[in-house]
Design an enzyme around this catalytic site. Structure first.
Site, PDB file in Angstrom:
ATOM      1  CG  HIS A  92     -35.134 -22.125  -1.434  1.00  0.00           C
ATOM      2  ND1 HIS A  92     -35.530 -22.771  -2.579  1.00  0.00           N
ATOM      3  CD2 HIS A  92     -35.786 -22.737  -0.423  1.00  0.00           C
ATOM      4  CE1 HIS A  92     -36.372 -23.748  -2.274  1.00  0.00           C
ATOM      5  NE2 HIS A  92     -36.559 -23.751  -0.970  1.00  0.00           N
ATOM      6  CE  LYS A 121     -40.997 -33.038  -0.711  1.00  0.00           C
ATOM      7  NZ  LYS A 121     -41.320 -31.619  -0.584  1.00  0.00           N
ATOM      8  NE  ARG A 176     -42.614 -21.580   2.512  1.00  0.00           N
ATOM      9  CZ  ARG A 176     -42.790 -22.666   1.819  1.00  0.00           C
ATOM     10  NH1 ARG A 176     -42.789 -22.615   0.517  1.00  0.00           N
ATOM     11  NH2 ARG A 176     -42.978 -23.833   2.418  1.00  0.00           N
ATOM     12  CB  SER A 178     -39.927 -26.309  -4.980  1.00  0.00           C
ATOM     13  OG  SER A 178     -38.870 -25.592  -4.387  1.00  0.00           O
TER      14      SER A 178
HETATM   15  N1  COA Z   1     -39.027 -19.900   0.077  1.00  0.00           N
HETATM   16  C1  COA Z   1     -39.620 -20.621  -0.872  1.00  0.00           C
HETATM   17  N2  COA Z   1     -39.904 -21.936  -0.726  1.00  0.00           N
HETATM   18  C2  COA Z   1     -39.550 -22.531   0.411  1.00  0.00           C
HETATM   19  C3  COA Z   1     -38.910 -21.852   1.445  1.00  0.00           C
HETATM   20  C4  COA Z   1     -38.647 -20.462   1.246  1.00  0.00           C
HETATM   21  N3  COA Z   1     -38.079 -19.710   2.189  1.00  0.00           N
HETATM   22  N4  COA Z   1     -38.698 -22.710   2.464  1.00  0.00           N
HETATM   23  C5  COA Z   1     -39.185 -23.877   2.074  1.00  0.00           C
HETATM   24  N5  COA Z   1     -39.711 -23.788   0.842  1.00  0.00           N
HETATM   25  C6  COA Z   1     -40.458 -24.818   0.113  1.00  0.00           C
HETATM   26  C7  COA Z   1     -39.640 -25.792  -0.626  1.00  0.00           C
HETATM   27  O1  COA Z   1     -39.361 -25.319  -1.918  1.00  0.00           O
HETATM   28  C8  COA Z   1     -40.562 -26.997  -0.636  1.00  0.00           C
HETATM   29  O2  COA Z   1     -41.605 -26.807  -1.564  1.00  0.00           O
HETATM   30  P1  COA Z   1     -42.460 -28.036  -2.156  1.00  0.00           P
HETATM   31  O3  COA Z   1     -43.019 -28.773  -0.972  1.00  0.00           O
HETATM   32  O4  COA Z   1     -43.464 -27.356  -2.980  1.00  0.00           O
HETATM   33  O5  COA Z   1     -41.469 -28.854  -2.933  1.00  0.00           O
HETATM   34  C9  COA Z   1     -41.206 -26.970   0.720  1.00  0.00           C
HETATM   35  O6  COA Z   1     -41.182 -25.620   1.083  1.00  0.00           O
HETATM   36  C10 COA Z   1     -40.504 -27.827   1.726  1.00  0.00           C
HETATM   37  O7  COA Z   1     -39.211 -27.355   1.853  1.00  0.00           O
HETATM   38  P2  COA Z   1     -37.935 -28.193   2.252  1.00  0.00           P
HETATM   39  O8  COA Z   1     -36.926 -27.203   2.674  1.00  0.00           O
HETATM   40  O9  COA Z   1     -37.529 -29.141   1.208  1.00  0.00           O
HETATM   41  O10 COA Z   1     -38.444 -28.859   3.560  1.00  0.00           O
HETATM   42  P3  COA Z   1     -38.729 -30.261   4.046  1.00  0.00           P
HETATM   43  O11 COA Z   1     -39.773 -30.065   5.049  1.00  0.00           O
HETATM   44  O12 COA Z   1     -38.962 -31.234   2.954  1.00  0.00           O
HETATM   45  O13 COA Z   1     -37.363 -30.601   4.840  1.00  0.00           O
HETATM   46  C11 COA Z   1     -35.147 -31.284   5.187  1.00  0.00           C
HETATM   47  C12 COA Z   1     -36.188 -30.756   4.196  1.00  0.00           C
HETATM   48  C13 COA Z   1     -33.911 -31.596   4.371  1.00  0.00           C
HETATM   49  C14 COA Z   1     -34.797 -30.243   6.231  1.00  0.00           C
HETATM   50  C15 COA Z   1     -35.698 -32.525   5.923  1.00  0.00           C
HETATM   51  O14 COA Z   1     -36.368 -33.342   4.991  1.00  0.00           O
HETATM   52  C16 COA Z   1     -34.599 -33.318   6.581  1.00  0.00           C
HETATM   53  O15 COA Z   1     -34.129 -32.972   7.647  1.00  0.00           O
HETATM   54  N6  COA Z   1     -34.166 -34.434   5.923  1.00  0.00           N
HETATM   55  C17 COA Z   1     -33.111 -35.293   6.432  1.00  0.00           C
HETATM   56  C18 COA Z   1     -33.682 -36.551   7.082  1.00  0.00           C
HETATM   57  C19 COA Z   1     -34.008 -36.311   8.532  1.00  0.00           C
HETATM   58  O16 COA Z   1     -33.153 -35.965   9.324  1.00  0.00           O
HETATM   59  N7  COA Z   1     -35.280 -36.541   8.869  1.00  0.00           N
HETATM   60  C20 COA Z   1     -35.769 -36.362  10.222  1.00  0.00           C
HETATM   61  C21 COA Z   1     -36.220 -34.955  10.425  1.00  0.00           C
HETATM   62  S1  COA Z   1     -36.917 -34.745  12.016  1.00  0.00           S
END
Ligand code: COA
Length: 163
Positions: A19, A42, A91, A129
């Site tokens: 991140h 989650k 990634r 994560s």
């Molecule tokens: N380096 C390391 N890890 C990374 C990374 C990076 N560059 N980018 C993402 N990750 C990891 C995260 O740590 C996480 O790991 P885990 O699954 O092991 O916990 C995973 O990738 C997912 O990352 P995250 O950024 O939390 O993505 P997400 O797909 O859960 O999306 C939001 C998060 C906040 C963007 C999304 O849930 C959201 O928009 N929420 C708001 C509600 C909404 O509008 N929903 C409709 C969407 S269409």
């Protein structure tokens, strides 16, 4: 000149060096970046407040950014903060597939919203994560996976779960 203000959303449970790399590179492209820590989804290991504080502490050395929390839809947060783009790290091809549908739905909800994808540096592309938490749970060294400030807090939080 119009300020280029981007949003970097995620769950950051916890924030990793992957991140951090994405944020640093986003700051080279945009004037200002708002890191938006999502409340929902989650069941996280860290509370929303803890995740925000860990990001703030980890990135205290970086300027031109702020860390906020949000609940609800990403598009509502984009509207509220008048950002011009969303930053996401990619990634793998799996991330790409996942992002495609998120972008598609978000752009139906907020036409004109822009998404900028930054490819993870190869040496950081394996970090996620959930794996960080697994390594810490079994007593492994997470110092090359997360910012220094996260290491002791993560180890302490998971020590009680250790077999
Ligand atoms: N380096 C390391 N890890 C990374 C990374 C990076 N560059 N980018 C993402 N990750 C990891 C995260 O740590 C996480 O790991 P885990 O699954 O092991 O916990 C995973 O990738 C997912 O990352 P995250 O950024 O939390 O993505 P997400 O797909 O859960 O999306 C939001 C998060 C906040 C963007 C999304 O849930 C959201 O928009 N929420 C708001 C509600 C909404 O509008 N929903 C409709 C969407 S269409």
């Amino acid at each position: 000149m119009v300020e280029r203000h981007a949003m970097y959303p995620g769950t950051f449970d916890p924030v990793t060096l992957g991140h951090q790399d994405i944020l640093e590179r986003a700051l080279a492209l945009f004037d200002r970046v708002t890191v938006a820590v999502a409340a929902g989804g989650k069941t996280p290991l860290f509370s929303l407040r803890e995740r925000v504080e860990l990001c703030q502490q980890a990135w205290a050395h970086l300027d031109r950014h702020e860390v906020v929390s949000f609940a609800g839809l990403l598009v509502d947060e984009l509207r509220r903060r008048r950002t011009c783009a969303v930053i996401r790290g990619i990634r793998s091809s799996a991330d790409y597939e996942h992002e495609l549908s998120m972008v598609g739905v978000n752009r139906l909800l907020l036409p004109g919203s822009e998404f900028v994808f930054l490819l993870a540096r190869p040496e950081l592309a394996a970090i996620r994560s959930s794996l960080v938490k697994e390594v810490a749970r079994f007593g492994g060294d997470v110092s090359r996976l997360v910012p220094p400030v996260v290491v002791p807090i993560l180890v302490k939080r998971l020590a009680k779960d250790r077999p």
